[in-house]
Design a protein around this motif. Structure first.
Motif, PDB file in Angstrom:
ATOM      1  N   LEU A  36      -2.970  -9.562   5.168  1.00 26.81           N
ATOM      2  CA  LEU A  36      -1.623  -8.925   5.925  1.00 26.81           C
ATOM      3  C   LEU A  36      -2.126  -8.655   7.366  1.00 26.81           C
ATOM      4  CD1 LEU A  36       0.806  -7.596   5.770  1.00 26.81           C
ATOM      5  CD2 LEU A  36      -0.335  -5.208   5.284  1.00 26.81           C
ATOM      6  N   TYR A  37      -1.405  -9.177   8.222  1.00 27.30           N
ATOM      7  CA  TYR A  37      -1.624  -8.891   9.595  1.00 27.30           C
ATOM      8  C   TYR A  37      -0.268  -8.659  10.193  1.00 27.30           C
ATOM      9  CZ  TYR A  37      -0.223 -13.882   9.710  1.00 27.30           C
ATOM     10  OH  TYR A  37       0.483 -14.900   9.840  1.00 27.30           O
ATOM     11  N   GLY A  38      -0.376  -8.520  11.781  1.00 31.96           N
ATOM     12  CA  GLY A  38       0.649  -8.278  12.622  1.00 31.96           C
ATOM     13  C   GLY A  38       1.022  -6.821  13.008  1.00 31.96           C
ATOM     14  N   ALA A  39       2.044  -6.713  13.921  1.00 35.78           N
ATOM     15  CA  ALA A  39       2.217  -5.426  14.242  1.00 35.78           C
ATOM     16  C   ALA A  39       1.337  -4.730  15.129  1.00 35.78           C
ATOM     17  CB  ALA A  39       2.890  -4.375  13.243  1.00 35.78           C
ATOM     18  N   GLY A  40       0.175  -5.429  15.660  1.00 39.59           N
ATOM     19  CA  GLY A  40      -0.735  -5.020  16.517  1.00 39.59           C
ATOM     20  C   GLY A  40      -1.743  -4.112  15.764  1.00 39.59           C
ATOM     21  N   ARG A  41      -1.834  -4.496  14.578  1.00 40.54           N
ATOM     22  CA  ARG A  41      -2.668  -3.631  13.747  1.00 40.54           C
ATOM     23  C   ARG A  41      -3.847  -4.665  13.232  1.00 40.54           C
ATOM     24  NH1 ARG A  41       0.894  -0.419   9.516  1.00 40.54           N
ATOM     25  NH2 ARG A  41      -1.026   0.239   8.784  1.00 40.54           N
ATOM     26  N   ASP A  42      -4.884  -4.177  12.374  1.00 41.04           N
ATOM     27  CA  ASP A  42      -5.919  -4.963  12.063  1.00 41.04           C
ATOM     28  C   ASP A  42      -5.605  -5.612  10.941  1.00 41.04           C
ATOM     29  OD1 ASP A  42      -7.749  -4.208  13.997  1.00 41.04           O
ATOM     30  OD2 ASP A  42      -8.764  -2.595  12.692  1.00 41.04           O
ATOM     31  N   ALA A  43      -6.103  -6.699  10.487  1.00 39.20           N
ATOM     32  CA  ALA A  43      -5.740  -7.703   9.396  1.00 39.20           C
ATOM     33  C   ALA A  43      -6.689  -6.777   8.275  1.00 39.20           C
ATOM     34  CB  ALA A  43      -6.352  -8.952   9.375  1.00 39.20           C
ATOM     35  N   ALA A  79       7.217  -6.434   5.168  1.00 41.06           N
ATOM     36  CA  ALA A  79       6.659  -7.621   5.253  1.00 41.06           C
ATOM     37  C   ALA A  79       7.315  -8.735   4.726  1.00 41.06           C
ATOM     38  CB  ALA A  79       5.163  -7.388   4.599  1.00 41.06           C
ATOM     39  N   MET A  80       6.550 -10.034   5.251  1.00 38.58           N
ATOM     40  CA  MET A  80       7.265 -11.036   4.769  1.00 38.58           C
ATOM     41  C   MET A  80       6.046 -12.186   4.349  1.00 38.58           C
ATOM     42  SD  MET A  80       9.128 -12.685   7.872  1.00 38.58           S
ATOM     43  CE  MET A  80      10.001 -14.071   6.971  1.00 38.58           C
ATOM     44  N   ILE A  81       6.378 -13.206   3.597  1.00 38.86           N
ATOM     45  CA  ILE A  81       5.460 -14.141   3.403  1.00 38.86           C
ATOM     46  C   ILE A  81       5.499 -15.249   4.642  1.00 38.86           C
ATOM     47  CG2 ILE A  81       4.553 -16.043   1.789  1.00 38.86           C
ATOM     48  CD1 ILE A  81       5.869 -14.282  -0.312  1.00 38.86           C
ATOM     49  N   VAL A  82       4.406 -15.514   5.211  1.00 34.78           N
ATOM     50  CA  VAL A  82       4.542 -16.509   6.243  1.00 34.78           C
ATOM     51  C   VAL A  82       3.722 -17.831   5.893  1.00 34.78           C
ATOM     52  CG1 VAL A  82       4.830 -14.941   8.245  1.00 34.78           C
ATOM     53  CG2 VAL A  82       2.606 -15.661   7.405  1.00 34.78           C
ATOM     54  N   ILE A  96      -2.245 -16.210   0.139  1.00 27.34           N
ATOM     55  CA  ILE A  96      -1.133 -15.812   0.621  1.00 27.34           C
ATOM     56  C   ILE A  96      -1.442 -15.227   1.937  1.00 27.34           C
ATOM     57  CG2 ILE A  96       1.009 -14.146   0.367  1.00 27.34           C
ATOM     58  CD1 ILE A  96       1.067 -16.522  -1.761  1.00 27.34           C
ATOM     59  N   ASP A  97      -0.683 -15.441   3.004  1.00 23.37           N
ATOM     60  CA  ASP A  97      -0.535 -14.704   4.407  1.00 23.37           C
ATOM     61  C   ASP A  97       0.674 -14.063   4.504  1.00 23.37           C
ATOM     62  OD1 ASP A  97      -3.075 -15.979   4.936  1.00 23.37           O
ATOM     63  OD2 ASP A  97      -2.288 -17.275   6.424  1.00 23.37           O
ATOM     64  N   LEU A  98       0.606 -12.707   4.669  1.00 27.28           N
ATOM     65  CA  LEU A  98       1.808 -11.872   4.930  1.00 27.28           C
ATOM     66  C   LEU A  98       1.659 -11.228   6.252  1.00 27.28           C
ATOM     67  CD1 LEU A  98       1.146  -9.336   1.656  1.00 27.28           C
ATOM     68  CD2 LEU A  98       2.808 -11.527   2.048  1.00 27.28           C
ATOM     69  N   LYS A  99       2.655 -10.965   6.747  1.00 25.93           N
ATOM     70  CA  LYS A  99       2.898 -10.502   8.313  1.00 25.93           C
ATOM     71  C   LYS A  99       3.673  -9.128   8.028  1.00 25.93           C
ATOM     72  CE  LYS A  99       4.709 -11.762  12.766  1.00 25.93           C
ATOM     73  NZ  LYS A  99       5.427 -12.929  13.530  1.00 25.93           N
TER      74      LYS A  99
END
Length: 237
Positions: A36-43, A79-82, A96-99
């Motif tokens: 899980l990554y995104g929104a300026g936060r650590d994965a 979140a969504m699956i990217v 799975i990669d999540l954002k």
């Protein structure tokens, strides 16, 4: 137009990020490794239930679905699956990669195009409806992502083209794909047959080899002229 925001909940368990062996151990335990990554936060490395992931991927809105990711300890985030990977032989999920999604920030996503109705060029003229474009890129807020763009093609006749600029949408959506790109058109059966490689090859094989005939005729003419010249020389002697 149905949107991709659903009341789905995806349960997630934190895990220690590691190498391929660590990911294999997660799969051996019946889970699928994820990030899980995104929104300026650590994965964050996660473990997910593959059945819940498959339910989302096979829903009407597919990978564009916005869902609640429920982490251990009660923390939730949209979140969504990217991205996702399948095992090529067994078809099981590998990764799975999540954002993380901010509901007040616009997203760029690919949305499928669905053709509705029977084209007049097919019904009345015996043509073939050909869909040239299956997805269109749009930009909008997460809550406004449509599950698909539906367009009526009943007015299409032979010679008319449906383009991206003709796709229905409201002010909430912005098309990023080229507005002039063709989405669908009606072609005649004759055009369809002529366009096949087999038809082109057969036509080429049946065509007479005119250059060779012309060349051969020229050689024969030159031979006849040479013979006549030789005859004239004999008569002069």
């Amino acid at each position: 137009m149905a949107t991709a925001t659903e009341s789905n909940v995806l349960d997630a368990t934190s895990r220690s990020a590691g190498n391929k062996n660590a990911a294999r151990r997660v799969r051996a335990g019946g889970k699928v490794p994820a990030v899980l990554y995104g929104a300026g936060r650590d994965a964050i490395a996660l473990s997910l239930d593959p059945r819940q992931v498959s339910r989302i991927l096979h829903s009407a809105s597919g990978h564009n679905t916005i869902f609640d990711l429920a982490l251990e300890g009660g923390e939730r985030s949209k979140a969504m699956i990217v991205d996702w990977q399948y095992e090529p032989i067994k078809g099981s999920l590998l990764h799975i990669d999540l954002k993380r999604i901010a509901m007040d920030q616009k997203l760029k996503v690919m949305v499928p195009i669905t053709l509705k109705g029977e084209a007049a060029g097919v019904k009345q003229e015996g043509g073939i409806l050909e869909q040239l474009m299956r997805e269109v890129e749009i930009e909008c807020l997460p809550s406004d992502i449509p599950s698909s763009i539906e367009v009526d093609v009943s007015h299409l006749v032979h010679g008319t083209v449906l383009r991206v600029s003709d796709l229905p949408h409201d002010a909430k959506l912005k098309f990023l794909s080229d507005a002039s790109r063709p989405v669908a058109h009606v072609i005649s059966i004759k055009e369809e047959i002529a366009a096949t490689p087999e038809a082109v090859a057969a036509e080429a094989a049946a065509a007479p080899a005119e250059p060779e005939v012309i060349k051969k005729g020229k050689q024969e003419a030159e031979g006849e002229e040479g013979a006549e010249a030789a005859g004239d020389k004999k008569e002069k002697k």
